[in-house]
Design a protein around this motif. Structure first.
Motif: not given
Ligand code: NDP
Length: 328
Positions: A10-13, A44-47, A49-52, A71-73
């Motif tokens: 969690t908080g991966a970004a 949601p705001q971190g998704l 950056a996580a994809e990057g 995911t954000d779920d």
């Protein structure tokens, strides 16, 4: 070939996530022969950056990395999870009261605990890194009544590693010569790094150091305030060393402690050493076959007793505060 282990972060970004993910994917968390699947949970705001970060992970072509899901779920993130690293948390901001901080984190760790309860694999192991880590772990654990309580742990391994490093510097030995160091209590400024049972090249560390004033006035505050010193020097918080400690914690939990040594882990107390049952407090532990045990029978002198009690008192107050908020 082995089935991949599902690791949820969690908080991966975030900063720690960035330092953590590449080491997990390259085999440092579980072993050089263990394939992993990563699940990245972000708000949601971190998704994006996580994809990057996931793109960069792809670009490393790590042989052990068998998939990345973002995911954000929490219900998706923890589905079938074998290991969960709970890194994302609500940081304390200026003017924020402790109650507000605990409440904001309750909003994160309670639903995550429930999602772990409902969806994680039977062998789930949880490490909480996000602060206040011990009490966040307690909140998550309380929300997961079907998971054995001992699967919820909090990170004091960075404090443990910092203490080893300071002690090695003071005594002029290699860090590998230092064994049986203990962090007691809360991962906070009240934590107590204990060298009275530690060994330096086989000799008792407190006897080698033989300087109680250094212990009280230099060693303990240096370890406890190291995070602030790094922010001051680097202009950013200690992310790589925190990620390294998270790797060490899980690696030890899965693969065991070495003969003649132990580690420090924040774990639900069984009442040992006068720590009230259920508080998630740091203890010296040995680990075998994926199960940890508190090292028993250590003699606690007055110097240690008062410091352990003070940190445990703080944990009890945090527990009472989250209880009053209905979070546990
Ligand atoms: P970091 O990755 O730097 O830190 C994350 C957490 O680890 C913080 O609570 C921090 O505590 C804690 N921590 C523990 N030990 C240390 C240490 N030695 N040094 C530094 N931190 C430590 O934070 P970022 O802000 O870079 O990233 C957080 C990410 O989490 C963001 O991407 C955010 O979107 C995400 N997030 C995700 C949530 C979720 O998945 N549901 C919920 C909340 C946030 P401290 O604040 O005391 O430094």
């Amino acid at each position: 070939t082995r089935t991949p282990v599902n690791v949820t972060i969690t908080g991966a970004a975030g900063q720690i996530g960035y330092a953590l993910l590449f080491r997990i994917a390259s085999g440092h968390l579980l072993g050089a022969d263990v394939p992993v699947k990563l699940r990245l949970l972000e708000i949601p705001q971190g998704l994006k950056a996580a994809e990057g970060t996931a793109m960069e992970l792809d670009d490393c072509a790590f042989p052990l990395l068998r998939g990345i899901e973002i995911t954000d779920d929490p219900n998706v993130a923890f589905d079938g999870a074998n290991v969960a690293l709970l890194v994302g948390a609500r940081p304390r901001t200026k003017g924020m009261e402790r109650g507000d901080l605990l409440e904001a984190n309750g909003g994160i760790f309670k639903p995550q605990g429930k999602a772990i309860n409902d969806h994680a694999a039977d062998d789930i192991k949880v490490l909480v890194v996000g602060n206040p880590a011990n009490t966040n772990a307690l909140i998550a654990q309380a929300a997961a009544p079907d998971v054995p309580a001992e699967r919820f742990t909090a990170m004091t391994r960075l404090d443990h590693n910092r203490a080893i490093s300071q002690l090695a510097k003071k005594t002029g030995v290699a860090v590998s010569e230092i064994k049986k160091l203990t962090i007691w209590g809360n991962h906070s400024a009240t934590q107590y790094p204990d060298i009275f049972h530690a060994e330096i090249a086989g000799k008792n560390a407190a006897e080698v150091v033989n300087d109680e004033q250094w212990l009280a006035d230099t060693f303990i505050p240096t370890v406890a305030k190291r995070g602030a010193a790094i922010i001051e020097a680097r202009g950013a918080s200690s992310a790589a060393s925190a990620a390294n400690a998270a790797i060490d914690h899980v690696h030890t939990w899965v693969n065991g402690t070495a003969e003649g040594d132990w580690a420090s882990m924040g774990i639900p107390s069984d009442g040992s050493y006068g720590v009230p049952e259920g508080l998630i407090s740091s203890f010296p532990v040995t680990v075998k076959d994926g199960k940890y045990e508190i090292v028993q029978g250590l003699e606690i002198n007055d110097f240690s007793r008062s410091r352990i009690d003070a940190s445990v008192q703080e944990l009890a107050e945090e527990r009472d505060a989250v209880r009053a908020l209905g979070l546990i």
